[in-house]
Design a protein around this motif. Structure first.
Motif, PDB file in Angstrom:
ATOM      1  N   GLU A 466       0.828  -1.201   0.000  1.00  0.00           N
ATOM      2  CA  GLU A 466       0.000   0.000   0.000  1.00  0.00           C
ATOM      3  C   GLU A 466       0.868   1.259   0.000  1.00  0.00           C
ATOM      4  N   ALA A 467       2.006   1.232   0.685  1.00  0.00           N
ATOM      5  CA  ALA A 467       2.919   2.377   0.666  1.00  0.00           C
ATOM      6  C   ALA A 467       3.458   2.617  -0.739  1.00  0.00           C
ATOM      7  N   LEU A 468       3.787   1.553  -1.462  1.00  0.00           N
ATOM      8  CA  LEU A 468       4.279   1.703  -2.839  1.00  0.00           C
ATOM      9  C   LEU A 468       3.192   2.261  -3.749  1.00  0.00           C
ATOM     10  N   ARG A 469       1.983   1.782  -3.578  1.00  0.00           N
ATOM     11  CA  ARG A 469       0.885   2.274  -4.414  1.00  0.00           C
ATOM     12  C   ARG A 469       0.601   3.744  -4.141  1.00  0.00           C
ATOM     13  N   GLU A 470       0.569   4.116  -2.862  1.00  0.00           N
ATOM     14  CA  GLU A 470       0.321   5.509  -2.503  1.00  0.00           C
ATOM     15  C   GLU A 470       1.468   6.400  -2.970  1.00  0.00           C
ATOM     16  N   MET A 471       2.690   5.919  -2.826  1.00  0.00           N
ATOM     17  CA  MET A 471       3.835   6.688  -3.318  1.00  0.00           C
ATOM     18  C   MET A 471       3.709   6.936  -4.814  1.00  0.00           C
ATOM     19  N   LEU A 472       3.330   5.914  -5.581  1.00  0.00           N
ATOM     20  CA  LEU A 472       3.218   6.066  -7.033  1.00  0.00           C
ATOM     21  C   LEU A 472       2.152   7.086  -7.404  1.00  0.00           C
ATOM     22  N   LEU A 473       1.017   7.064  -6.716  1.00  0.00           N
ATOM     23  CA  LEU A 473      -0.038   8.033  -7.025  1.00  0.00           C
ATOM     24  C   LEU A 473       0.443   9.461  -6.767  1.00  0.00           C
ATOM     25  N   ARG A 474       1.188   9.663  -5.681  1.00  0.00           N
ATOM     26  CA  ARG A 474       1.740  10.991  -5.405  1.00  0.00           C
ATOM     27  C   ARG A 474       2.798  11.349  -6.446  1.00  0.00           C
ATOM     28  N   TYR A 475       3.619  10.376  -6.790  1.00  0.00           N
ATOM     29  CA  TYR A 475       4.653  10.573  -7.810  1.00  0.00           C
ATOM     30  C   TYR A 475       4.016  11.074  -9.111  1.00  0.00           C
TER      31      TYR A 475
END
Length: 492
Positions: A466-475
């Motif tokens: 979930e941290a990777l997914r959220e990071m990607l959306l912010r990215y």
């Protein structure tokens, strides 16, 4: 890599004929280097950018055929994975606002493409490795429909005789096996092309090799794969391992990998093509009916189709290219080192740094490669990929120094000088190289931002996926704003 092929079964006779034909092409190329007029009076540059496709949740979207149909622009083409596409930017000169024109065109094209991709439920993401990828996204079923990819997959595994073993160290080491080359599709890059004269090619290729480790260190943008934090530029070991035709016993014998940094400085572009023919068997032994020797003798410009096809299946990080445009042959250096992203301005800053630096190093005084053993360039390459912007790299007269310090103290002035030699306007130079300077002063690039953001999200209680997914959306939000990555906020 996306060139279409049609033959599906190769016989021993096909391979023997191809070997003879590619060697004939090499002989003709040698004659052309001595006798023919190559185009280089107006040296052109080029850019290719590979993109990932994701859905609304940031997960891989296997929709490239639908996306390409919606975009309907020949500049966008298929890539290895169904979650990949590529944009090819028309070549141009650097002088007269070339870098700004590139930036404007890329931004306009990508914005238009993303809008059309959304109509079929996909979004484009410029990032070295898509952090939400999982092993189940990288199977034979995820390969694009182009027959070339299926053929390469078949030939790689025919040569290996066994599954791939991918093993990458780092803070959270990863070991997986694969029965397809699909993991290669995880690696998306920004590729630079520079047309040079045959006489200058050796110097430019050597210069590009000498700075490849620096490029990786300051532009790293691929720290995660399958949920594991690995190298700052994980594309490098992943790409090498995902296309390896060698079983373990052949590696032990010292046979060279097809993804190759090289092993020596060169004096001529011929050196690289000759090595490719001498060291590597054909993956796609497809022959045309034309005879390059007869074409040359008849005053035609040979396409050298077999030599070019063979060259395209050997993945040097700085690749030699022979091509024919408007009836004139030319050679160019294809720099394949950089990851995609994080933003268009970051890509253009990386490009400006490379175009300027290789010009000064190739055409300056005492060549840097005369004072740097090739093994040091090779060591720099892998150290820069592993450690990123804080990597300690070797440089003549300085010894081992951090990548950011090397750039600030020694290489940025040389890049400025090279861009001036290309005729790039001072405001353009200062703006783009200023991005590199600030990145080094703050020691922040795409990889450090991704790692820092994921760790912060995990401290808030999110698990790794979930941290990777959220990071990607912010990215992706920051990517669309086109603010250089060193200015992106540190988000909780």
């Amino acid at each position: 890599m996306g060139e279409k092929v049609h033959q599906h079964v190769f016989t021993r006779a096909d391979r023997a004929r191809y070997r003879e034909k590619v060697r004939r092409c090499l002989d003709v190329f040698a004659l052309m280097l001595g006798e023919s007029q190559f185009e280089f009076e107006r040296p052109l540059t080029g850019l290719e950018i590979e993109l990932n496709l994701v859905d609304e949740q940031g997960l891989p979207s296997m929709r490239n055929a639908d996306v390409l149909a919606a975009i309907a622009d020949p500049a966008f083409v298929t890539e290895l994975g169904q979650f990949n596409i590529e944009i090819n930017i028309p070549p141009r000169e650097l002088a007269g606002g070339g870098l700004s024109a590139y930036e404007d065109q890329i931004r306009a094209s990508l914005n238009a493409a993303d809008g059309k991709a959304r109509t079929v439920g996909a979004h484009t993401a410029m990032i070295g490795i898509l952090p939400t990828l999982k092993p189940e996204h990288l199977t034979e079923a995820s390969l694009s429909a182009n027959p070339r990819y299926a053929l390469i997959n078949e030939q790689v595994f025919a040569a290996r005789g066994e599954d791939l073993r991918i093993s990458i160290d780092g803070p959270d080491p990863l070991t997986v096996t694969a029965d397809t080359i699909a993991p290669e599709a995880a690696c998306t890059s920004a590729q630079l092309h520079l047309q040079v004269s045959p006489a200058q090619f050796g110097a430019y290729w050597n210069a590009a090799q000498a700075i490849a480790g620096v490029q990786l260190a300051i532009a790293a943008n691929s720290p995660f794969l399958f949920g594991h934090e690995l190298w700052h530029e994980t594309r490098i070991p992943l790409f090498k391992q995902a296309t390896d035709t060698r079983p373990e016993e052949i590696k032990t014998q010292g046979v060279r990998p097809r993804v190759w940094f090289g092993e020596r400085w060169i004096t001529s572009v011929f050196d690289l093509f000759e090595e490719n023919v001498r060291y590597f068997p054909a993956l796609l032994p497809i022959c045309t009916e034309d005879d390059p020797a007869d074409q040359l003798a008849g005053g035609e410009v040979p396409e050298l189709t077999e030599l070019r096809l063979h060259n395209g299946t050997i993945y040097r990080w700085n690749r030699p290219v022979y091509d024919v445009a408007d009836g004139m042959p030319h050679v160019r250096v294809e720099n394949r080192v950089l990851p995609a992203g994080p933003t268009v301005i970051d890509i253009m800053a990386n490009a400006a740094f490379w175009f300027g630096l290789v010009r000064t190093l190739a055409e300056g005084g005492l060549p840097v490669w005369s004072r740097m053993p090739f093994r040091q360039a090779d060591e720099n390459f892998y150290t820069g990929a592993r450690q990123g912007i804080g990597a300690h790299l070797f440089w003549p007269d300085l010894g081992y120094v951090s990548a950011y310090e090397l750039v600030l103290r020694r290489l940025l002035p040389l890049a400025h000088q090279g861009l001036e030699s290309w005729g790039v306007d001072s405001r353009e130079r200062d703006r783009l190289l200023g991005v590199i300077e600030q990145r080094c002063l703050l020691r922040r690039n795409g990889a450090t931002w991704q790692i820092d953001t994921v760790h912060r999200l995990e401290r808030k209680g999110l698990d790794r996926p979930e941290a990777l997914r959220e990071m990607l959306l912010r990215y992706m939000r920051h990517m669309h704003e086109n603010i250089p990555v060193h200015e992106w906020p540190r988000e909780d």
